[in-house]
Motif scaffolding. Structure first.
Motif, PDB file in Angstrom:
ATOM      1  N   SER B 104     -25.534   9.491   8.003  1.00 42.10           N
ATOM      2  CA  SER B 104     -24.537   9.999   7.059  1.00 42.10           C
ATOM      3  C   SER B 104     -23.792   8.858   6.388  1.00 42.10           C
ATOM      4  CB  SER B 104     -23.510  10.887   7.779  1.00 42.10           C
ATOM      5  OG  SER B 104     -24.116  12.056   8.239  1.00 42.10           O
ATOM      6  N   LEU B 107     -26.121   6.896   3.942  1.00 36.92           N
ATOM      7  CA  LEU B 107     -26.376   7.605   2.688  1.00 36.92           C
ATOM      8  C   LEU B 107     -25.129   7.635   1.819  1.00 36.92           C
ATOM      9  CD1 LEU B 107     -28.516  10.629   3.917  1.00 36.92           C
ATOM     10  CD2 LEU B 107     -29.281   8.709   2.515  1.00 36.92           C
ATOM     11  N   LEU B 108     -23.995   7.894   2.472  1.00 34.13           N
ATOM     12  CA  LEU B 108     -22.732   7.980   1.754  1.00 34.13           C
ATOM     13  C   LEU B 108     -22.441   6.692   0.998  1.00 34.13           C
ATOM     14  CD1 LEU B 108     -20.376   9.760   1.241  1.00 34.13           C
ATOM     15  CD2 LEU B 108     -19.404   9.112   3.435  1.00 34.13           C
ATOM     16  N   LEU B 110     -24.599   4.267   0.311  1.00 29.99           N
ATOM     17  CA  LEU B 110     -25.659   3.992  -0.645  1.00 29.99           C
ATOM     18  C   LEU B 110     -25.322   4.663  -1.974  1.00 29.99           C
ATOM     19  CD1 LEU B 110     -28.280   2.448  -0.394  1.00 29.99           C
ATOM     20  CD2 LEU B 110     -29.436   4.577   0.146  1.00 29.99           C
ATOM     21  N   TRP B 111     -24.787   5.862  -1.865  1.00 28.27           N
ATOM     22  CA  TRP B 111     -24.398   6.608  -3.060  1.00 28.27           C
ATOM     23  C   TRP B 111     -23.167   5.978  -3.722  1.00 28.27           C
ATOM     24  CZ3 TRP B 111     -24.388   8.702  -7.344  1.00 28.27           C
ATOM     25  CH2 TRP B 111     -23.471   9.636  -7.805  1.00 28.27           C
ATOM     26  N   LEU B 112     -22.164   5.644  -2.928  1.00 28.98           N
ATOM     27  CA  LEU B 112     -20.947   5.055  -3.503  1.00 28.98           C
ATOM     28  C   LEU B 112     -21.248   3.719  -4.175  1.00 28.98           C
ATOM     29  CD1 LEU B 112     -18.448   5.837  -0.605  1.00 28.98           C
ATOM     30  CD2 LEU B 112     -18.438   6.847  -2.889  1.00 28.98           C
ATOM     31  N   ALA B 117     -24.479   5.171 -10.976  1.00 31.06           N
ATOM     32  CA  ALA B 117     -23.467   6.221 -11.010  1.00 31.06           C
ATOM     33  C   ALA B 117     -22.576   6.248  -9.770  1.00 31.06           C
ATOM     34  CB  ALA B 117     -24.156   7.578 -11.185  1.00 31.06           C
ATOM     35  N   ALA B 119     -19.521   5.730  -7.297  1.00 32.29           N
ATOM     36  CA  ALA B 119     -18.091   5.704  -7.600  1.00 32.29           C
ATOM     37  C   ALA B 119     -17.481   4.326  -7.345  1.00 32.29           C
ATOM     38  CB  ALA B 119     -17.377   6.766  -6.773  1.00 32.29           C
ATOM     39  N   ALA B 122     -18.608   1.925 -10.012  1.00 36.25           N
ATOM     40  CA  ALA B 122     -17.923   2.227 -11.273  1.00 36.25           C
ATOM     41  C   ALA B 122     -16.479   1.734 -11.228  1.00 36.25           C
ATOM     42  CB  ALA B 122     -17.968   3.724 -11.539  1.00 36.25           C
ATOM     43  N   LEU B 123     -15.847   1.931 -10.073  1.00 38.38           N
ATOM     44  CA  LEU B 123     -14.453   1.512  -9.902  1.00 38.38           C
ATOM     45  C   LEU B 123     -14.319   0.004 -10.069  1.00 38.38           C
ATOM     46  CD1 LEU B 123     -12.017   3.330  -9.089  1.00 38.38           C
ATOM     47  CD2 LEU B 123     -12.226   2.373  -6.806  1.00 38.38           C
ATOM     48  N   TRP B 151     -16.754  -0.434   8.125  1.00 43.46           N
ATOM     49  CA  TRP B 151     -16.130   0.858   7.824  1.00 43.46           C
ATOM     50  C   TRP B 151     -16.410   1.858   8.943  1.00 43.46           C
ATOM     51  CZ3 TRP B 151     -17.701   5.955   6.670  1.00 43.46           C
ATOM     52  CH2 TRP B 151     -16.742   6.753   6.028  1.00 43.46           C
ATOM     53  N   VAL B 219     -32.027   3.356   6.479  1.00 40.43           N
ATOM     54  CA  VAL B 219     -31.574   4.247   5.419  1.00 40.43           C
ATOM     55  C   VAL B 219     -31.180   3.461   4.161  1.00 40.43           C
ATOM     56  CG1 VAL B 219     -29.700   5.801   4.739  1.00 40.43           C
ATOM     57  CG2 VAL B 219     -30.842   6.121   6.922  1.00 40.43           C
ATOM     58  N   MET B 220     -30.492   2.334   4.330  1.00 41.15           N
ATOM     59  CA  MET B 220     -29.907   1.664   3.164  1.00 41.15           C
ATOM     60  C   MET B 220     -30.807   0.610   2.518  1.00 41.15           C
ATOM     61  SD  MET B 220     -25.848   1.363   4.011  1.00 41.15           S
ATOM     62  CE  MET B 220     -25.397   1.127   2.308  1.00 41.15           C
TER      63      MET B 220
END
Lengths: 272, 277
Positions: B104, B107-108, B110-112, B117, B119, B122-123, B151, B219-220
């Motif tokens: 979890s 993946l989280l 990897l997406w951030l 896209a 977040a 982008a920030l 984290w 995963v990453m």
């Protein structure tokens, strides 16, 4: 250390700290409710234009997720239950029975902490492959039937149970197995709950062992499925991946929210 | 009463260890019969510098994770070591990441961190830093991975430090205050020395924990880019299931086991010290 009352900036600071951990979860949920064009068009806009559950539908359609949830539950429940069933007599023997080699036996139980799954998987895979047992629940559950932590915690908890109580049970005609499975469990409820939850969550989360022991959807588990959501198809459809991730992490977060103290008890004991 | 436990231990812990040593002296691809090769597998590990590369990647990820989570865990513990609902809420929030699965979390993040896209990407882009592709460059990937681990496990360090802080008698700190010690003095000369055993314990247990990292790597980064995140367990997995070299995988597992034993020795030493204070 004496606690000083929290100032306003201090309070804001602490809230920001919480946000560093909570915002990613929130983002996961929000992403799972969006559509792909929305995600690409505005990476930082938090809310979806309309609430849609398409990503969840797509996740369930692209792989047998329900099957995975069931498999994971059966495996994690099976391991946790088996660990309790074996830890009770073993902890009892180590705490209350006098026999030759007790110290050695206890040492052997603790020594298993030195041999993590990451060291054991190659030969264990070889063993199961020879017995044609890869891709079975046996391969997923049996290697974890004994929990050193569980045996240790049951033993510790039993140290404070007075011998007189067990003596009384024996005088009433209770055999040793009756003592282990009838008399002891009610006395050890908090320890057993801690252990069960800890073990359930740990194996619900586990990716490594099911990955190396299974290739077949009939026994594959949820973490494998959710990780696969990212690998399949062309281009990553993050809303679907995050929908899968919500399904994977929500039960664990729920257990944590409801039983934080019990989990913490096992986790801190597991390392000291 | 102990029999079932001992049978499981023998079958799934001690027997596999012996078998691993046995396999490590053979060349075997799971398909054709195994062939005895002596110490060739170990020589091969050492020869191409393969083992050194794996150890280096593991150390990069692990040390980033251990240093980061220890420091952050200590700071967090100092911040939330107070009564009240807010502090309890923050404690739970931070610790929750330790309970959630590695998959979890992987993946989280990897997406951030997604270059297009994500977040967080982008920030940072908005703030003028280019973080896009931190996981795609071999110079930064192991450290980025280490920070994701921070984290996840900072809550674990925080909980142990809270335990340590709460075992410091308030009278000691009060005495220092009465003697006119400033807050910083009190921290560096009273609290920190008393926390030293906890500190040693946190670092050694985190080191053992992060040395075993696999899920987050798989995963990453899948060990990349350019093998920069091929850590120990990932490398063993690769040898076994991608290259079908059971002997080589076993030899590496044996080496890994010896390293873990060494780290555990370090932990026991730290634990003794904690007991002594």
């Amino acid at each position: 250390m004496k606690a000083r009352p929290l100032s306003v900036p201090g309070g804001i600071g602490l809230s920001l700290v919480a946000l560093v951990w909570l915002a990613p979860y929130a983002w996961m949920v929000l992403t799972s409710l969006k559509s792909l064009p929305e995600i690409v068009a505005a990476p930082l806009s938090p809310f979806p234009s309309t609430l849609r559950l398409d990503a969840y539908r797509a996740a369930f359609q692209s792989m047998p997720l329900a099957r995975y949830v069931w498999n994971t539950s059966v495996m994690a429940f099976g391991i946790a239950a088996l660990q309790l069933l074996l830890a009770l007599p073993a902890g009892y023997a180590l705490a209350k029975l006098r026999f030759k080699g007790r110290g050695v036996a206890f040492g052997l139980v603790l020594a298993t902490l030195l041999v993590p799954a990451q060291v054991r998987f190659v030969p264990t895979f070889g063993l199961f492959a020879e017995l044609r047992l890869t891709n079975t629940f046996t391969a997923l559950v049996l290697p974890f039937a004994v929990s050193a932590l569980g045996t240790f915690l049951v033993r510790q908890a039993l140290m404070s149970v007075p011998d007189a109580l067990l003596e009384a049970a024996r005088i009433d005609g209770a055999g040793e197995w009756t003592i282990v499975y009838r008399i002891l469990p009610p006395l050890l409820v908090p320890t057993l709950i801690s252990l069960f939850l800890f073990s359930f969550v740990f194996h619900w989360n586990d990716y490594f062992w099911p990955l190396v022991m299974t290739t077949d959807d009939r026994v594959r588990t949820l973490p494998l499925g959710v990780a696969l959501l990212r690998e399949q198809g062309t281009g990553v459809r993050w809303h679907i991946v995050m929908a899968g991730n919500v399904i994977l992490s929500a039960p664990v977060l729920a257990i944590f929210a409801l039983a934080q103290k019990r989990l913490l008890h096992a986790i801190t004991a597991s390392t000291s | 009463m102990l029999a079932p436990t001992l049978v499981v231990l023998a079958t799934f812990y001690f027997y596999p260890l012996l078998v691993a040593v046995y396999y490590s002296l053979h060349a075997w691809d799971l398909l054709t019969p195994a062939r005895y090769v002596g110490l060739d597998n170990y020589r091969a590990l050492l020869a191409g510098g393969a083992l050194a590369d794996v150890l280096l990647a593991t150390l990069r990820v692990s040390l980033t994770a251990v240093l980061g989570s220890t420091l952050l865990g200590l700071l967090l513990a100092l911040a939330v070591n107070r009564p009240g609902r807010l502090a309890a809420f923050v404690r739970s929030s931070v610790f929750s990441a330790y309970v959630v699965s590695w998959v979890s979390v992987g993946l989280l993040w990897l997406w951030l961190l997604d270059a297009d896209a994500g977040a967080v990407s982008a920030l940072f882009r908005m703030l003028g830093f280019g973080t896009a592709g931190v996981l795609a460059r071999p110079e930064s990937a192991p450290y980025a991975l280490g920070l994701v681990v921070v984290w996840k496990v900072a809550g674990y360090a925080m909980v142990l430090f809270l335990g340590g802080l709460q075992s410091i008698p308030p009278s000691v700190v009060e005495a220092a205050t009465l003697d006119g010690a400033s807050r910083l003095d009190r921290f560096f000369h009273v609290t920190l020395p008393l926390l030293a055993p906890t500190l040693a314990f946190v670092t050694t247990t985190s080191l053992i924990l992060t040395f075993q990292a696999f899920d987050v790597v798989r995963v990453m980064t899948q060990g990349g880019p350019v093998r920069s995140t091929t850590v120990f367990v990932y490398s063993i997995y690769e040898q076994m299931f991608m290259d079908l070299r059971v002997g080589r995988a076993s030899a590496e597992a044996v080496v890994f086991f010896v390293i873990l034993l060494g780290l555990t020795g370090l932990e026991l030493w730290a634990f003794r010290r904690r007991g002594a204070v």
